[in-house]
Write an enzyme that holds these catalytic residues in place. Structure first.
Site, mmCIF file in Angstrom:
data_model
loop_
_atom_site.group_PDB
_atom_site.id
_atom_site.type_symbol
_atom_site.label_atom_id
_atom_site.label_comp_id
_atom_site.label_asym_id
_atom_site.label_seq_id
_atom_site.Cartn_x
_atom_site.Cartn_y
_atom_site.Cartn_z
ATOM 1 N N TYR A 30 29.167 40.600 -9.547
ATOM 2 C CA TYR A 30 29.988 40.692 -10.743
ATOM 3 C C TYR A 30 31.361 40.073 -10.503
ATOM 4 O O TYR A 30 31.857 40.013 -9.385
ATOM 5 C CB TYR A 30 30.131 42.144 -11.217
ATOM 6 C CG TYR A 30 31.025 43.020 -10.362
ATOM 7 C CD1 TYR A 30 32.394 43.111 -10.610
ATOM 8 C CD2 TYR A 30 30.495 43.786 -9.321
ATOM 9 C CE1 TYR A 30 33.221 43.927 -9.849
ATOM 10 C CE2 TYR A 30 31.308 44.605 -8.553
ATOM 11 C CZ TYR A 30 32.674 44.679 -8.823
ATOM 12 O OH TYR A 30 33.477 45.483 -8.060
ATOM 13 N N CYS A 31 31.969 39.606 -11.596
ATOM 14 C CA CYS A 31 33.338 39.083 -11.576
ATOM 15 C C CYS A 31 33.936 39.344 -12.953
ATOM 16 O O CYS A 31 33.331 40.039 -13.772
ATOM 17 C CB CYS A 31 33.365 37.605 -11.209
ATOM 18 S SG CYS A 31 32.400 36.540 -12.296
ATOM 19 N N THR A 32 35.090 38.792 -13.244
ATOM 20 C CA THR A 32 35.796 39.153 -14.476
ATOM 21 C C THR A 32 35.063 38.709 -15.732
ATOM 22 O O THR A 32 34.827 39.503 -16.643
ATOM 23 C CB THR A 32 37.211 38.553 -14.480
ATOM 24 O OG1 THR A 32 37.890 38.954 -13.294
ATOM 25 C CG2 THR A 32 37.993 39.029 -15.694
ATOM 26 N N GLY A 72 32.275 36.160 -15.526
ATOM 27 C CA GLY A 72 30.934 35.674 -15.219
ATOM 28 C C GLY A 72 30.856 34.308 -14.576
ATOM 29 O O GLY A 72 29.871 34.002 -13.892
ATOM 30 N N ILE A 90 32.884 41.663 -16.166
ATOM 31 C CA ILE A 90 33.413 43.016 -16.344
ATOM 32 C C ILE A 90 33.916 43.235 -17.762
ATOM 33 O O ILE A 90 33.694 44.292 -18.364
ATOM 34 C CB ILE A 90 34.556 43.274 -15.341
ATOM 35 C CG1 ILE A 90 34.080 43.046 -13.913
ATOM 36 C CG2 ILE A 90 35.096 44.700 -15.492
ATOM 37 C CD1 ILE A 90 35.215 42.869 -12.910
#
Length: 452
Positions: free
Chosen positions: A287-289, A291, A316
């Site tokens: 996961y990241c902010t 995508g 996220i």
């Protein structure tokens, strides 16, 4: 109820005022078909008032049908709506898409032409692999650009993230240009097969991600017992410091450019969560902010032989918008002037189950002051007042006062010091403070006041 035909392409729902409605869970009007639906759990679609026999106004509840389970049963649900923004209310918009653009320089010119007369600040990059955009502006201009971009069939179903910008622009100016890499990574990304979706990780909807996360964190679940799973935070360490998913290890990375998870061939790195894992059998949840970093890095891992790769679709921000703060700890770091956003920014109305979990998900005991190690009450970074350091760090109020906004005693005695800023501000350019510095000199000690 049993007459439903087929659909092949779905795009995000649009409100009657052309603002964007988030993806709904497996929702379709009865008039369309659901061919090949049974193995999918979330879709989105686009419709307009002209497709119906009655007018739609913003705020109307749209009663439609949705699958309640994999056995094909139907339930009646209501489509969710985003907050309606006034035309002059500032918002921040984020989206990206990997797609072939044969003439990116020409596209840049077209985008710049559209921007003429519109109040938009931010970073919008295009190249042969697609587009990556983060920008702010009054909603009338910011959303107009989204709709203009969507007129291109290559971007018609692009997933857009929207959040409020309460203090006006979140970016200092507009940078819209050709950029060789949509994401900065050591060695670049132009050689990566990003246009081949099969080379990227399998996207999980927010609902799927939440279910998988709960299974991972529940040590007694059959998934947790029978499957080796790693929750991989594909961000920087300082982002993790203000918020992360429960169970995610802090990344030992200060800049995504130098990320090297799973790339070590010669030795097992203690700080690498992918070191020495079974590439065939280990499920990796990334996961990241928003995508894009996950899409890029999953392609690298796929080339390295990792088989079971999954990403959080939309990142996220998309999760917080759809699922609230369940399973999330703290705030979300963002790369604009706001720096840190609480989950309520994306989902103000938190459901009952989420509310019950707030006691644990909002526990800030993980966040420590960079200087003294004590717990911080404010989950928001500040920059060191020493211009030549400019370190981004967490700090308790006592250390802010003691060190005059600096990260250490050495920086406190530096020659180019800026004033101590209130926590909700960012530093301006040095020339804004230089004149005040000259006026406020007093012997060997310098005192400063913010420039008017």
């Amino acid at each position: 109820m049993n007459s439903c035909g087929g659909i092949s392409t779905c795009t995000p729902i649009l409100r009657p005022n052309n603002a964007i409605v988030p993806k709904c869970k497996a929702i379709f009007p009865r008039i369309q078909q659901l061919s090949g639906f049974y193995n999918r759990t979330q879709f989105s679609l686009q419709f307009s008032a002209s497709q119906f026999n009655y007018p739609l106004k913003y705020g109307d509840n749209l009663k439609i049908l949705a699958f309640g389970s994999s056995n094909g049963n139907w339930v009646e649900v209501e489509a969710d709506n985003l907050k309606e923004y006034k035309s002059d209310e500032f918002i921040v918009v984020n989206f990206y898409r990997f797609v072939c653009i044969k003439n990116p320089e020409e596209q840049v010119s077209k985008h710049l032409s559209f921007m003429q007369g519109r109040d938009i600040h931010g970073r919008i990059y295009l190249n042969e692999q697609g587009i990556n955009a983060q920008y702010s502006g009054p909603s009338k201009d910011a959303l107009a650009y989204v709709e203009w971009v969507r007129e291109d069939p290559r971007f018609s179903d692009i997933l857009v993230q929207i959040s409020p910008a309460s203090n006006g622009h979140a970016f200092p100016r507009l940078k819209l240009r050709y950029k060789p890499s949509l994401v900065q990574l050591e060695g670049g990304i132009s050689h990566l097969p990003l246009l081949d979706q099969s080379m990227r990780a399998t996207p999980l909807t927010p609902t799927q991600w939440r279910s998988r996360m709960e299974s991972v964190n529940n040590k007694n679940s059959s998934y947790s017992v029978n499957t080796h799973c790693i929750l991989l935070d594909v961000r920087n360490g300082y982002e993790w410091d203000v918020g992360h998913f429960q169970g995610a290890q802090r990344p030992d990375v200060d800049c995504f450019r130098s990320t090297s998870f799973g790339l070590s061939e010669s030795e097992v790195m203690a700080t690498d969560p992918l070191a020495n894992v079974d590439k065939e059998k280990t499920d990796i949840l990334m996961y990241c902010t928003g995508g894009i970093r996950c899409d890029v890095y999953s392609t690298i891992l796929r080339q390295r032989g990792f088989k079971s790769l999954y990403t959080l679709e939309g990142g996220i921000s998309h999760y917080l918008e759809n699922e609230g703060s369940v399973g999330w700890v703290g705030n979300l770091f963002v790369f604009d002037d706001r720096l840190s956003l609480p989950p309520s920014t994306y989902k103000p109305k938190i459901n009952t189950e989420a509310s019950r979990m707030q006691d644990t998900s909002q526990n800030n005991s993980f966040a420590k002051c960079f200087t003294c190690g004590s717990q911080v009450s404010e989950l928001r970074h500040r920059n060191c007042a020493n211009l030549d350091c400019n370190l981004l760090f967490l700090c308790c109020f006592a250390c802010v006062d003691k060190l005059k906004g600096c990260c250490c005693l050495k920086c406190k005695s530096a020659s180019r010091l800026r004033p101590v800023l209130p926590s909700d501000q960012r530093y301006k350019k040095w020339h804004n403070y230089r004149a005040s510095l000259e006026l406020c000199k007093n012997g060997e000690k310098h005192q400063y006041r913010a420039a008017e």
